[in-house]
Each structure stands twice: as structure tokens, then as C-alpha cells.
Design a protein around this motif. Sequence first.
Motif, PDB file in Angstrom:
ATOM      1  N   ASP A  99     -13.590   3.407 -41.857  1.00  0.00           N
ATOM      2  CA  ASP A  99     -12.630   3.876 -40.444  1.00  0.00           C
ATOM      3  C   ASP A  99     -13.208   4.702 -40.033  1.00  0.00           C
ATOM      4  OD1 ASP A  99     -11.498   3.994 -38.630  1.00  0.00           O
ATOM      5  OD2 ASP A  99      -9.152   5.132 -39.936  1.00  0.00           O
ATOM      6  N   GLU A 142     -12.694   6.433 -38.107  1.00  0.00           N
ATOM      7  CA  GLU A 142     -11.638   7.617 -37.877  1.00  0.00           C
ATOM      8  C   GLU A 142     -10.430   8.661 -38.623  1.00  0.00           C
ATOM      9  OE1 GLU A 142     -10.519   8.509 -34.042  1.00  0.00           O
ATOM     10  OE2 GLU A 142     -12.607   7.215 -33.536  1.00  0.00           O
ATOM     11  N   HIS A 188     -10.167   3.534 -47.190  1.00  0.00           N
ATOM     12  CA  HIS A 188     -10.918   4.038 -45.328  1.00  0.00           C
ATOM     13  C   HIS A 188     -12.570   4.539 -45.162  1.00  0.00           C
ATOM     14  CE1 HIS A 188      -6.280   3.771 -46.523  1.00  0.00           C
ATOM     15  NE2 HIS A 188      -6.529   3.048 -44.974  1.00  0.00           N
ATOM     16  N   ARG A 194      -4.629  12.401 -41.393  1.00  0.00           N
ATOM     17  CA  ARG A 194      -4.812  10.857 -41.426  1.00  0.00           C
ATOM     18  C   ARG A 194      -4.493  11.108 -43.180  1.00  0.00           C
ATOM     19  NH1 ARG A 194      -7.412   6.264 -38.469  1.00  0.00           N
ATOM     20  NH2 ARG A 194      -6.467   7.379 -36.609  1.00  0.00           N
ATOM     21  N   ALA A 222      -0.597  10.187 -45.006  1.00  0.00           N
ATOM     22  CA  ALA A 222      -0.543   8.797 -45.874  1.00  0.00           C
ATOM     23  C   ALA A 222      -0.058   8.868 -47.485  1.00  0.00           C
ATOM     24  CB  ALA A 222      -2.145   7.958 -46.028  1.00  0.00           C
ATOM     25  N   SER A 224      -9.446  11.511 -41.363  1.00  0.00           N
ATOM     26  CA  SER A 224      -9.905  12.505 -41.155  1.00  0.00           C
ATOM     27  C   SER A 224      -8.329  12.896 -42.099  1.00  0.00           C
ATOM     28  CB  SER A 224      -8.907  12.645 -39.817  1.00  0.00           C
ATOM     29  OG  SER A 224      -7.580  12.457 -39.951  1.00  0.00           O
TER      30      SER A 224
END
Length: 317
Positions: free
Chosen positions: A225, A227, A222, A232, A236, A229
Motif C-alpha cells: 500500500d 499510502e 501493508h 494509519r 490500527a 503511514s
Amino acid sequence: MAVVLDTSTSVPDRRLAVWQDIVCDTFVGLDCRSDMDDSFWGAVTQSTIGPVSCTRVDSCAQRVFRTPSRIARASEDYVLVALGNSGVNGVFQDGREAVVSAGQFVIYDTTRPYELRFDEGFSQTIFQMPRKLLHQRIGAFNALTATTFSANRPLERLAYEFLIGLSRTIDQVDPATANRLMDQGLDLIAMVFADRMHQHSHDQSFHRSALLYRLKNYILSHLRDPELSMPRAAAALGISPRYASDLIAAEQTSFRSYVQMQRLERCKRDLADPAHAARHVSDIAFAWGFNDLAHFSRIFKQRFGVAPREWREHPTP
């Protein structure tokens, strides 16, 4: 271009000594012993992919030692992944023994003593890489040295076949493509290690290592991305942000620093790749999750000593 070194031009009683010089120059400081006397023979063919070397070794019966005294005089921090082509190899490290034949592979670490035993003629393909290339993908993997990775396991067979195919392709593709293929190979090795660790998940240290791999894998998947963080990533994996922070803190870094370092490394790679020559520096930076060009340029120079545009014009190995 591959470099070939062998003992064929040496006088018979000097071949073992010449061979030891060859393997020390090719890998790290080692001691070689053999009872083959004047019939000793050996050859290496080596290519490089950035900081990784890929070497085919063909030789006869011998024992190879990485001793504490050799380690004390050295500064190398390499990991070797040895893939069997023919013959049988015994690998001894960290109190474990692995037996490796054609279609199998093993990993060992140059910072700790090891012994390699070959009772007959053999052929191997060896990838030697700085430890950090694997460590940044999976964390500690000391518990997997001198472990046989076998074709009986689908993921391990895939990794073996990919690496063997890569070894035959290196000199037929441009360096940027070879580096990208090597990245895929390292990802496969990390997946193999994580799979083995998962099988030992009852062991707390293995469990933490497997979680760390999953965390790093999420981050690497990711990076584009903006965003991305810690909350996040933790969500996941089904763990708390605090636990995720503790996992990555054990690597002597933070979530933010790790993400930034990985993004910078990929921008550095793409800036030096002729395939991306038509793209603006900002396009590459934004594609890897940065959202402030001035900030990107500043931290790129702090990390690599040159500005992104300077690096693009004059990349160095």
C-alpha cells in the motif's frame, strides 16, 4: 542438495573429536562431551535456504556447550530453532531450562552461553538463522530462549508441523520457492512468540514486545500500500503515533526506514525470482509500494551496491 556428514568412517576412539569438528563446521563453535567412548556415533544432514540452514542431527548421549570463551572468539549472531523428532533434549540458557521431546521445539541464541543435554540417542531438526530475520518481525525475544513450545498449543503445533514439512521439502523445490516457504515459517515463529508474549502481557516488557510485533506485522501486511503511514498503523493498533514511533525507535530505526528496508528486500527477492522474469522492474517496484522508479533505483543501489537491473541479471547469494 543436502550435505551429509557422519562419524561412521572414523576410528572408534576418534569419533567424538570428529563429531565436534562436524558440529562446529555445521553450526557455531561448540564443545561436545560424551561418556559413550568407542560406541559414540553421530550424523548430520544439512540443506540451505538462502541464509538459513536446515539440519537434521542424529546422535547419541552427550552434552554440548556454547561457552563464553567460544563466544568471545566468534562473530556469529544466529538463532537456532530446534525441533524434536525423537529422544529428549534439555536446553539451558539465560537461567531457564527447557525439556524438549518429539513434537516440541525450543529456541536458543548463539551470542550467549548455553548447554544442551542429551541423556540418550536423539534426532532433531534444527533451523539456524541470522537473528535479524526474526528480529525484523518481532523485535527482542530474549525472554523466550530455553522455553518449550508444545503441541498442546494449536499455533505452536502448526508451526512445528510446518517447519518439519518444510525441512522435508527444501531439496524438492526450486530455491525461490524454498525462500518463500521459509518466509512463511519465520512468520509462523513470530506469531508463536507474540502469542506467548501476550500471555505475559501484565509484564511491561512483554507488553511492549507484543505491541512491537503487532506494529511490524501491520507494516509487513501493508507493504504494497503506497499510502502506508505511521498514523494509519498506529490507529490500527489503537495507540498514538508517538508511542508507535517510540516502539520502533527502540529497534534503532524509524518507521520510514523500516518500511523502506522491507520493501527493498522484497523487490530484491522478486527480481531474482525466475517466476517474475517477465515483469518489468517498475512493475515489481510499484507492486511493493514504491511510486517513483528513479527514487527506487537510487535507494536500491545505495542499499545493495548494484542497480535493480544489474541485480536481476546477476543475483548473488
